[in-house]
Design an enzyme around this catalytic site. Sequence first.
Site, PDB file in Angstrom:
ATOM      1  N   ASN A  29       6.468 -15.838   4.871  1.00 56.14           N
ATOM      2  CA  ASN A  29       5.835 -14.569   5.202  1.00 56.14           C
ATOM      3  C   ASN A  29       4.334 -14.843   5.229  1.00 56.14           C
ATOM      4  O   ASN A  29       3.677 -14.854   4.197  1.00 56.14           O
ATOM      5  CB  ASN A  29       6.196 -13.519   4.143  1.00 56.14           C
ATOM      6  CG  ASN A  29       5.629 -12.155   4.474  1.00 56.14           C
ATOM      7  OD1 ASN A  29       4.789 -12.012   5.361  1.00 56.14           O
ATOM      8  ND2 ASN A  29       6.085 -11.151   3.745  1.00 56.14           N
TER       9      ASN A  29
ATOM     10  N   ARG B 145       8.852 -14.098   8.880  1.00 50.70           N
ATOM     11  CA  ARG B 145       8.553 -12.695   9.143  1.00 50.70           C
ATOM     12  C   ARG B 145       7.535 -12.640  10.278  1.00 50.70           C
ATOM     13  O   ARG B 145       6.475 -13.264  10.204  1.00 50.70           O
ATOM     14  CB  ARG B 145       7.964 -12.017   7.903  1.00 50.70           C
ATOM     15  CG  ARG B 145       7.620 -10.560   8.196  1.00 50.70           C
ATOM     16  CD  ARG B 145       6.774  -9.929   7.119  1.00 50.70           C
ATOM     17  NE  ARG B 145       6.517  -8.534   7.451  1.00 50.70           N
ATOM     18  CZ  ARG B 145       5.519  -7.823   6.940  1.00 50.70           C
ATOM     19  NH1 ARG B 145       4.698  -8.368   6.066  1.00 50.70           N
ATOM     20  NH2 ARG B 145       5.336  -6.563   7.287  1.00 50.70           N
TER      21      ARG B 145
ATOM     22  N   HIS C  97       7.537  -2.522   9.384  1.00 47.21           N
ATOM     23  CA  HIS C  97       8.235  -2.610   8.097  1.00 47.21           C
ATOM     24  C   HIS C  97       9.753  -2.555   8.286  1.00 47.21           C
ATOM     25  O   HIS C  97      10.500  -2.184   7.382  1.00 47.21           O
ATOM     26  CB  HIS C  97       7.797  -1.466   7.135  1.00 47.21           C
ATOM     27  CG  HIS C  97       6.379  -1.611   6.665  1.00 47.21           C
ATOM     28  ND1 HIS C  97       5.499  -0.561   6.611  1.00 47.21           N
ATOM     29  CD2 HIS C  97       5.687  -2.684   6.228  1.00 47.21           C
ATOM     30  CE1 HIS C  97       4.319  -0.972   6.170  1.00 47.21           C
ATOM     31  NE2 HIS C  97       4.412  -2.266   5.930  1.00 47.21           N
TER      32      HIS C  97
ATOM     33  N   GLY D 270       0.405  -1.968   3.095  1.00 49.65           N
ATOM     34  CA  GLY D 270       0.670  -1.245   4.334  1.00 49.65           C
ATOM     35  C   GLY D 270       1.761  -0.231   4.003  1.00 49.65           C
ATOM     36  O   GLY D 270       2.658  -0.527   3.217  1.00 49.65           O
TER      37      GLY D 270
ATOM     38  N   ARG E  46      -6.124   0.729   5.349  1.00 50.56           N
ATOM     39  CA  ARG E  46      -6.019   1.313   6.694  1.00 50.56           C
ATOM     40  C   ARG E  46      -6.045   2.835   6.618  1.00 50.56           C
ATOM     41  O   ARG E  46      -5.428   3.427   5.719  1.00 50.56           O
ATOM     42  CB  ARG E  46      -4.727   0.848   7.367  1.00 50.56           C
ATOM     43  CG  ARG E  46      -4.796  -0.593   7.853  1.00 50.56           C
ATOM     44  CD  ARG E  46      -3.442  -1.106   8.298  1.00 50.56           C
ATOM     45  NE  ARG E  46      -2.915  -2.060   7.340  1.00 50.56           N
ATOM     46  CZ  ARG E  46      -1.682  -2.560   7.358  1.00 50.56           C
ATOM     47  NH1 ARG E  46      -0.843  -2.194   8.309  1.00 50.56           N
ATOM     48  NH2 ARG E  46      -1.296  -3.429   6.441  1.00 50.56           N
TER      49      ARG E  46
ATOM     50  N   ASP F 244      -6.320  -0.798  -4.480  1.00 51.72           N
ATOM     51  CA  ASP F 244      -5.187  -0.888  -5.400  1.00 51.72           C
ATOM     52  C   ASP F 244      -4.859   0.491  -5.986  1.00 51.72           C
ATOM     53  O   ASP F 244      -5.679   1.072  -6.724  1.00 51.72           O
ATOM     54  CB  ASP F 244      -5.543  -1.884  -6.524  1.00 51.72           C
ATOM     55  CG  ASP F 244      -4.336  -2.202  -7.390  1.00 51.72           C
ATOM     56  OD1 ASP F 244      -3.457  -1.328  -7.551  1.00 51.72           O
ATOM     57  OD2 ASP F 244      -4.277  -3.330  -7.911  1.00 51.72           O
TER      58      ASP F 244
ATOM     59  N   ARG G  32      -3.070   1.375  -8.376  1.00 51.88           N
ATOM     60  CA  ARG G  32      -3.133   1.435  -9.842  1.00 51.88           C
ATOM     61  C   ARG G  32      -4.555   1.750 -10.301  1.00 51.88           C
ATOM     62  O   ARG G  32      -4.775   2.584 -11.189  1.00 51.88           O
ATOM     63  CB  ARG G  32      -2.673   0.103 -10.460  1.00 51.88           C
ATOM     64  CG  ARG G  32      -1.187  -0.110 -10.343  1.00 51.88           C
ATOM     65  CD  ARG G  32      -0.800  -1.540 -10.569  1.00 51.88           C
ATOM     66  NE  ARG G  32      -1.300  -2.418  -9.503  1.00 51.88           N
ATOM     67  CZ  ARG G  32      -0.851  -3.621  -9.243  1.00 51.88           C
ATOM     68  NH1 ARG G  32       0.093  -4.141  -9.998  1.00 51.88           N
ATOM     69  NH2 ARG G  32      -1.335  -4.326  -8.248  1.00 51.88           N
TER      70      ARG G  32
ATOM     71  N   GLY H 263       5.413  -1.625  -3.121  1.00 55.95           N
ATOM     72  CA  GLY H 263       4.592  -1.653  -4.336  1.00 55.95           C
ATOM     73  C   GLY H 263       4.348  -0.301  -4.978  1.00 55.95           C
ATOM     74  O   GLY H 263       4.653  -0.102  -6.158  1.00 55.95           O
ATOM     75  N   VAL H 264       3.792   0.650  -4.226  1.00 51.11           N
ATOM     76  CA  VAL H 264       3.510   1.970  -4.790  1.00 51.11           C
ATOM     77  C   VAL H 264       4.810   2.761  -4.962  1.00 51.11           C
ATOM     78  O   VAL H 264       5.034   3.403  -5.998  1.00 51.11           O
ATOM     79  CB  VAL H 264       2.535   2.748  -3.875  1.00 51.11           C
ATOM     80  CG1 VAL H 264       2.272   4.136  -4.439  1.00 51.11           C
ATOM     81  CG2 VAL H 264       1.234   1.981  -3.681  1.00 51.11           C
TER      82      VAL H 264
ATOM     83  N   GLU I  82      12.136  -8.155   1.236  1.00 48.04           N
ATOM     84  CA  GLU I  82      12.038  -8.525   2.650  1.00 48.04           C
ATOM     85  C   GLU I  82      12.438  -9.985   2.870  1.00 48.04           C
ATOM     86  O   GLU I  82      13.056 -10.315   3.874  1.00 48.04           O
ATOM     87  CB  GLU I  82      10.616  -8.259   3.153  1.00 48.04           C
ATOM     88  CG  GLU I  82      10.316  -6.777   3.294  1.00 48.04           C
ATOM     89  CD  GLU I  82       8.837  -6.475   3.408  1.00 48.04           C
ATOM     90  OE1 GLU I  82       8.144  -6.564   2.376  1.00 48.04           O
ATOM     91  OE2 GLU I  82       8.374  -6.135   4.502  1.00 48.04           O
TER      92      GLU I  82
HETATM   93  N1  LIG Z   1       2.820   0.045 -10.687  1.00 45.97           N
HETATM   94  C1  LIG Z   1       2.163   0.365  -9.584  1.00 45.97           C
HETATM   95  N2  LIG Z   1       1.635   1.601  -9.441  1.00 45.97           N
HETATM   96  C2  LIG Z   1       0.963   1.937  -8.338  1.00 45.97           C
HETATM   97  N3  LIG Z   1       0.732   1.093  -7.320  1.00 45.97           N
HETATM   98  C3  LIG Z   1       1.213  -0.151  -7.418  1.00 45.97           C
HETATM   99  C4  LIG Z   1       1.967  -0.573  -8.536  1.00 45.97           C
HETATM  100  N4  LIG Z   1       2.309  -1.861  -8.344  1.00 45.97           N
HETATM  101  C5  LIG Z   1       1.797  -2.216  -7.151  1.00 45.97           C
HETATM  102  N5  LIG Z   1       1.138  -1.194  -6.585  1.00 45.97           N
HETATM  103  C6  LIG Z   1       0.429  -1.179  -5.317  1.00 45.97           C
HETATM  104  O1  LIG Z   1       1.275  -1.728  -4.333  1.00 45.97           O
HETATM  105  C7  LIG Z   1       0.471  -2.375  -3.348  1.00 45.97           C
HETATM  106  C8  LIG Z   1       1.152  -3.650  -2.921  1.00 45.97           C
HETATM  107  O2  LIG Z   1       2.418  -3.321  -2.460  1.00 45.97           O
HETATM  108  P1  LIG Z   1       3.302  -4.411  -1.723  1.00 45.97           P
HETATM  109  O3  LIG Z   1       4.538  -3.737  -1.288  1.00 45.97           O
HETATM  110  O4  LIG Z   1       3.424  -5.594  -2.600  1.00 45.97           O
HETATM  111  O5  LIG Z   1       2.361  -4.651  -0.506  1.00 45.97           O
HETATM  112  P2  LIG Z   1       2.325  -5.733   0.629  1.00 45.97           P
HETATM  113  O6  LIG Z   1       3.652  -6.438   0.643  1.00 45.97           O
HETATM  114  O7  LIG Z   1       2.132  -4.908   1.838  1.00 45.97           O
HETATM  115  O8  LIG Z   1       1.178  -6.610   0.314  1.00 45.97           O
HETATM  116  C9  LIG Z   1      -0.887  -2.614  -3.926  1.00 45.97           C
HETATM  117  O9  LIG Z   1      -1.843  -1.937  -3.135  1.00 45.97           O
HETATM  118  C10 LIG Z   1      -0.808  -2.039  -5.332  1.00 45.97           C
HETATM  119  O10 LIG Z   1      -1.883  -1.240  -5.590  1.00 45.97           O
HETATM  120  C1  LIG Z   2       3.257  -4.097   9.132  1.00 37.04           C
HETATM  121  C2  LIG Z   2       2.495  -4.050   7.870  1.00 37.04           C
HETATM  122  O1  LIG Z   2       1.690  -3.175   7.668  1.00 37.04           O
HETATM  123  O2  LIG Z   2       2.794  -4.996   6.987  1.00 37.04           O
HETATM  124  P1  LIG Z   2       2.156  -5.137   5.538  1.00 37.04           P
HETATM  125  O3  LIG Z   2       2.525  -3.907   4.792  1.00 37.04           O
HETATM  126  O4  LIG Z   2       2.803  -6.369   4.982  1.00 37.04           O
HETATM  127  O5  LIG Z   2       0.678  -5.266   5.727  1.00 37.04           O
HETATM  128 MG   LIG Z   3       4.648  -5.679   2.466  1.00 38.23          MG
END
Ligand SMILES: Nc1ncnc2c1ncn2[C@@H]1O[C@H](COP(=O)(O)OP(=O)(O)O)[C@@H](O)[C@H]1O
Ligand SMILES: CC(=O)OP(=O)(O)O
Ligand SMILES: [Mg+2]
Length: 611
Positions: free
Chosen positions: A166, A280, A370, A402, A431, A472, A474, A521-522, A581
Site C-alpha cells: 500500500n 492498492r 475506499h 481520508g 482535505r 489528528d 485525537r 481510524g476515527v 484493506e
Molecule cells: N482513537 C482514535 N480516536 C480518534 N481518531 C483516531 C483514533 N485513532 C486514530 N485516529 C485517527 O485516524 C486517522 C488515521 O486513520 P486511518 O484509517 O489509519 O487513515 P489512513 O489509512 O487513511 O492513513 C488519523 O487522522 C487519526 O487521527
Molecule cells: C482514497 C483515499 O483517500 O485514501 P486514504 O484514505 O488512504 O488517503
Molecule cells: Mg486508509
Amino acid sequence: MGAGCHVFGGPCKSCWSGPHPPFAAFAAGRPFAAGRPHPSSTAFSRVPTVHSGTAFPFPVPRPAHVVFSPPTLSFGLAYVRFVNPLTASSAPLAQAAPPPTTHHRPCPPPGQRRSRPSASASLLPFPAPPPPPICVPFHPPPLPPPPPLPCVWVMASALRRVLVLNAGSSSLKYRLFQVDAGGTVGGVLATGAATGIGDTAAGVLDADGVTVPLPAGGGDGANSHAAALKAVMARLAPALGTPAAAAAAAAADPGGGGGGGGGGAAAAAAFAPTLAVGHRVVHGGAHLTRASVLTPAVTAAIRDAAALAPLHNPANLAGIAAAAAATGEGVPHVAVFDTAFHATLPAAAATYALPVDLAAAHGLRRYGFHGTSYAWAARHLAAAVGVPRPALNGVVLHLGAGASAAALRGGVSVDTSMGMTPGEGLIMATRAGDIDAGVVTHLMRHVGMTAADVDDLLTRRSGLAGLAGTPDMRAVLAAADAGAPAARLAVDAYVHRVRRYLGAYLLGLGGDAHVLAFTAGVGEGSPRIRAAVCAGLERLGIVLDGDANEAAAAAAAAGRVVTTISGAASRIRVVVVRTDEEREIAMQVVELLRGGVEGGGGGRPAAAAGG
Ligand SMILES: Nc1ncnc2c1ncn2[C@@H]1O[C@H](COP(=O)(O)OP(=O)(O)O)[C@@H](O)[C@H]1O
Ligand SMILES: CC(=O)OP(=O)(O)O
Ligand SMILES: [Mg+2]
C-alpha cells in the site's frame, strides 16, 4: 476465445496440444518457463456483466492477459499465464488495451470543437449522442516508464503467499500473508511500514516492530519509494524466496546473517512461483472496475488516471515499478482499485451536472474511493446482520485520514461521498471535502493562487489541519476538551458533514437500512465521534448502547471484525467494523488468480457474479 479454450473451466485445446509445459515443469520441480502466447488472449468471458441492471454501463475491460487453461482436468489444477505487467510489446496486450482516455487526444485550438468522441471513449450512458465536445486542453503530469518484466507462467493453485503493498504519498505499508492450499488467506508472516518517503530527513522502516533507518544517498535516491522497496524486499527475502529478492538480501547483507536480511542463497535455492503481489491502487479510472493482473495496458490505464488522484496514483505506480523490479520474473502483480467497488454507482449518483459533451470528453464524473475497505465491510456485514449479501442495505462510514461515506443497496455501492477525485465529500485530516467551486475561482482570481496552490490548499492544508491546526482527530478532540474554540468548531463541522451524508443515504435507501457501520481510524477509534454522529436519531431507528460503544475498541483489539454498538431498541444495527484493506487485497488477489469468486472489489457480490 479460441475454440476449446474454457476459461476457468475446461481444457485449453488451442493453447496446448501435448502435455502442458508449465505443468510438466512444475511436476519436474523446475521453475516455469515462459510460454508461447495464447492464440486468443483477448478471451476472458467470465467477467460478469457488472453493467447490467442499475449498474453503470461502462465497458468492462476483459483482462486478456489472464487465461485459465487447466490441461488435465483430473489434476484439478489451473494455470494462469501472466504476461509482462509493465511493458507494452506484445500484440495480444495491445488488443487488451482499454480505449484511450480522451485527454490524450490532440487538441484543436482552444474553444474549437473536435470531432465526436468514439463510443468507447464516452464515459456516461447518455441516451442521445452528445454533440462534439469543446476541447479543453488537459495535460496529465508525465510519469517515468516502468521497468520491463518478461512473461511468466504461474500455477495459481500453488500460491502460498501474497505480499500486499500500500504505497501512499509518503509511506509504504506492506504485509505478507500466508495462503493455504485451499486458497484461504491466513496468518501474517511479516508486516511493516516505511515512512518519511520523500522527506529530506531520513525515512524509517518499521518492520515487525524493529525500526531501521531507510538507506540514504543510495544510487536510486534517498527516501524514494524505490529505496524503501529495496529495504523492504531485503527484509522479506527469506520469506519471499524469489531470486531477485534473494539477490536484494545478499546485496544488503553480504554476510548473510542477522536483521532478517540474510539467507539469500537459501532463498534463491528455494525459489518457487508461489508468491503473488497485490497493490492498492486508488484510482482505476473508468475502465478498471475490478482487481486486475498488472499488464502494460492496465499499468497505462493507472497512469492515465493519475491526474485524477495526484496524491495517490503516482505513489501507487512507484510502488508497482519498484516491486516489479524487486521480485523479478515469475511473480504476478495484481492491482486492486479503490474505485472498483463503486462501479455499480447508478448514473444519477455518478453524474456531475455539467455539459454532457464536456463531461464525456474528459471523464468528469464521480468514481468513489475506499472501495477496498467497503468491500471488506460488505463481506462481513451481511453475515453479522443476518441477511444475504445481495439483500444487504446500509450505510458505511469510512472515517480515516481520508474519509468517505457509502450507501449499499443489495450489497453494492449505490452512492458515495467522494467524487472524481478523493477530495469530495466529508471533512478529512487535511482535505476540505465539499466546497463551493466558487471558492476555487475566487482564490485564483482575487488571491492570486495557481491551480497547484489550490490543489495543495484543499488536499494538504485544509480539513482538520486547516480548522484546528492538526490533522489528528485525537489531538483535535483533546484540544476541544481543553476548550479551544477552533477545535470545537472543527469537531462540530466534521460531525455535521458526516450526518448530512448519513441523512441523505438513509433517505436514498427509503429508510430501509439494516446497518450503519463505522470503520477506519476515527470510525473505529473514537466513541465520541460515533456518539455525536448518532445523537438524536432515535426516530430514524438508530439507538446507541453507550457501554457497547465505549467497549468497541477492546473487542476490535481482541480480533473481532464486527462489533455491535446499538441497543435492543435500535431498528438499524449500528456496528464498528475493524477494516483490513491489506487482507481484503490479499483475498481479492487469490480470488482473481485462482479464478474462483470474482473479487469483492468487483462492484458486485460474489454470488451475483456467479462465482
Ligand atoms: N482513537 C482514535 N480516536 C480518534 N481518531 C483516531 C483514533 N485513532 C486514530 N485516529 C485517527 O485516524 C486517522 C488515521 O486513520 P486511518 O484509517 O489509519 O487513515 P489512513 O489509512 O487513511 O492513513 C488519523 O487522522 C487519526 O487521527
Ligand atoms: C482514497 C483515499 O483517500 O485514501 P486514504 O484514505 O488512504 O488517503
Ligand atoms: Mg486508509
